[in-house]
Motif scaffolding. Structure first.
Motif, PDB file in Angstrom:
ATOM      1  N   CYS A 194      33.106  48.454  40.630  1.00 34.93           N
ATOM      2  CA  CYS A 194      34.256  47.712  40.092  1.00 34.93           C
ATOM      3  C   CYS A 194      33.791  46.477  39.315  1.00 34.93           C
ATOM      4  CB  CYS A 194      35.160  47.325  41.262  1.00 34.93           C
ATOM      5  SG  CYS A 194      36.400  46.070  40.924  1.00 34.93           S
ATOM      6  N   GLY A 195      34.065  46.433  38.008  1.00 35.23           N
ATOM      7  CA  GLY A 195      33.661  45.313  37.163  1.00 35.23           C
ATOM      8  C   GLY A 195      34.151  43.956  37.650  1.00 35.23           C
ATOM      9  N   PRO A 196      35.464  43.791  37.876  1.00 40.47           N
ATOM     10  CA  PRO A 196      35.952  42.499  38.373  1.00 40.47           C
ATOM     11  C   PRO A 196      35.346  42.127  39.730  1.00 40.47           C
ATOM     12  CG  PRO A 196      37.781  43.764  37.478  1.00 40.47           C
ATOM     13  CD  PRO A 196      36.580  44.676  37.512  1.00 40.47           C
ATOM     14  N   CYS A 197      35.078  43.130  40.568  1.00 36.23           N
ATOM     15  CA  CYS A 197      34.444  42.861  41.863  1.00 36.23           C
ATOM     16  C   CYS A 197      33.041  42.294  41.652  1.00 36.23           C
ATOM     17  CB  CYS A 197      34.343  44.137  42.691  1.00 36.23           C
ATOM     18  SG  CYS A 197      35.911  44.944  43.071  1.00 36.23           S
ATOM     19  N   THR A 247      44.916  39.733  43.857  1.00 35.87           N
ATOM     20  CA  THR A 247      44.377  41.002  43.392  1.00 35.87           C
ATOM     21  C   THR A 247      43.709  40.757  42.052  1.00 35.87           C
ATOM     22  OG1 THR A 247      46.196  42.162  44.466  1.00 35.87           O
ATOM     23  CG2 THR A 247      44.933  43.409  42.848  1.00 35.87           C
ATOM     24  N   GLY A 248      42.550  41.359  41.847  1.00 34.47           N
ATOM     25  CA  GLY A 248      41.799  41.138  40.619  1.00 34.47           C
ATOM     26  C   GLY A 248      40.983  39.869  40.742  1.00 34.47           C
ATOM     27  N   PHE A 249      40.247  39.551  39.688  1.00 38.24           N
ATOM     28  CA  PHE A 249      39.466  38.325  39.699  1.00 38.24           C
ATOM     29  C   PHE A 249      39.866  37.458  38.530  1.00 38.24           C
ATOM     30  CE2 PHE A 249      35.717  35.831  38.350  1.00 38.24           C
ATOM     31  CZ  PHE A 249      35.687  34.968  39.433  1.00 38.24           C
ATOM     32  N   ASN A 250      40.231  36.226  38.871  1.00 42.70           N
ATOM     33  CA  ASN A 250      40.615  35.206  37.901  1.00 42.70           C
ATOM     34  C   ASN A 250      40.056  33.900  38.442  1.00 42.70           C
ATOM     35  OD1 ASN A 250      42.480  32.873  37.347  1.00 42.70           O
ATOM     36  ND2 ASN A 250      43.375  34.374  35.928  1.00 42.70           N
ATOM     37  N   GLU A 251      39.298  33.175  37.622  1.00 36.53           N
ATOM     38  CA  GLU A 251      38.639  31.944  38.103  1.00 36.53           C
ATOM     39  C   GLU A 251      39.641  30.927  38.633  1.00 36.53           C
ATOM     40  OE1 GLU A 251      35.160  30.420  37.199  1.00 36.53           O
ATOM     41  OE2 GLU A 251      34.337  32.160  36.163  1.00 36.53           O
ATOM     42  N   LYS A 279      32.021  40.586  39.190  1.00 33.84           N
ATOM     43  CA  LYS A 279      32.137  39.199  38.718  1.00 33.84           C
ATOM     44  C   LYS A 279      32.479  38.262  39.874  1.00 33.84           C
ATOM     45  CE  LYS A 279      33.542  40.217  34.004  1.00 33.84           C
ATOM     46  NZ  LYS A 279      34.626  40.196  33.030  1.00 33.84           N
ATOM     47  N   GLU A 280      33.290  38.747  40.812  1.00 30.14           N
ATOM     48  CA  GLU A 280      33.762  37.903  41.902  1.00 30.14           C
ATOM     49  C   GLU A 280      32.734  37.726  43.022  1.00 30.14           C
ATOM     50  OE1 GLU A 280      37.961  37.692  43.957  1.00 30.14           O
ATOM     51  OE2 GLU A 280      36.805  39.379  44.784  1.00 30.14           O
TER      52      GLU A 280
END
Length: 177
Positions: free
Chosen positions: A72-75, A157-161, A77-78
């Motif tokens: 998972c790309g966003p994972c 849900t998802g990744f957002n700074e 990043k997080e």
């Protein structure tokens, strides 16, 4: 004089507004099975030492539950933020537990991923989605912050700074109590 003809119109208007707003949920919200204000669902997991534990054993602690997948790309990043900003900061705090759960991953897959990506935090395998299925139907990464009484106080849900910074602030505040 009473005007009874307005009551059905008002009721119809309320029903229309309710229907419109209930249809405005995001796909992530619709896929969520638990929400802020609810008790954390009961589940068990196997910790890094190979011992089966229950989330109920963590009552009295602030708990962060994160669901991710290695693909998972966003994972991806997080996870470095989770390691650096949460795990490394609070790993020795006896009032905090971090549960990073690999959705649909085996213990062996997560061990290889940990080495490959040079993570020091521990991962929990959930190969059959048994834990994840208590929280949601789809979408990762997902974060839940649970207070000392077992109540969900934050969900994302998802990744957002910006959202992640909000999570860190709430966690910091909870650990001051």
């Amino acid at each position: 004089m009473t005007r009874h003809y307005k009551t059905p119109i008002f009721a119809s208007l309320l029903l229309t507004v309710f229907t419109l707003f209930s249809g405005c949920q995001s796909p992530e919200d619709k896929a969520s099975l638990v929400h802020v204000g609810q008790q954390v669902p009961a589940f068990t997991y196997t910790n890094a030492e190979g011992m089966e534990k229950s989330v109920s054993e963590l009552k009295g602690q602030v708990v962060m539950v994160t669901f991710f997948a290695t693909w998972c790309g966003p994972c991806l990043k997080e996870l470095p933020h989770i390691q650096q900003d949460i795990f490394e900061k609070y790993q020795d705090n006896p009032n905090f537990t971090l549960l990073v759960i690999g959705r649909e991953h085996s213990k062996e897959e997560l061990a290889a991923f940990k080495v490959e990506k040079d993570f020091s935090l521990d991962f929990i395998a959930d190969p059959e989605r048994q834990v994840y299925a208590k929280f949601a139907e789809q979408f990762i990464p997902r974060n839940y912050l649970i207070d000392r009484d077992g109540k969900i106080i934050y969900s994302s849900t998802g990744f957002n700074e910006d959202e992640f910074n909000q999570l860190k602030k709430i966690l910091e505040d909870q650990l001051k109590i």
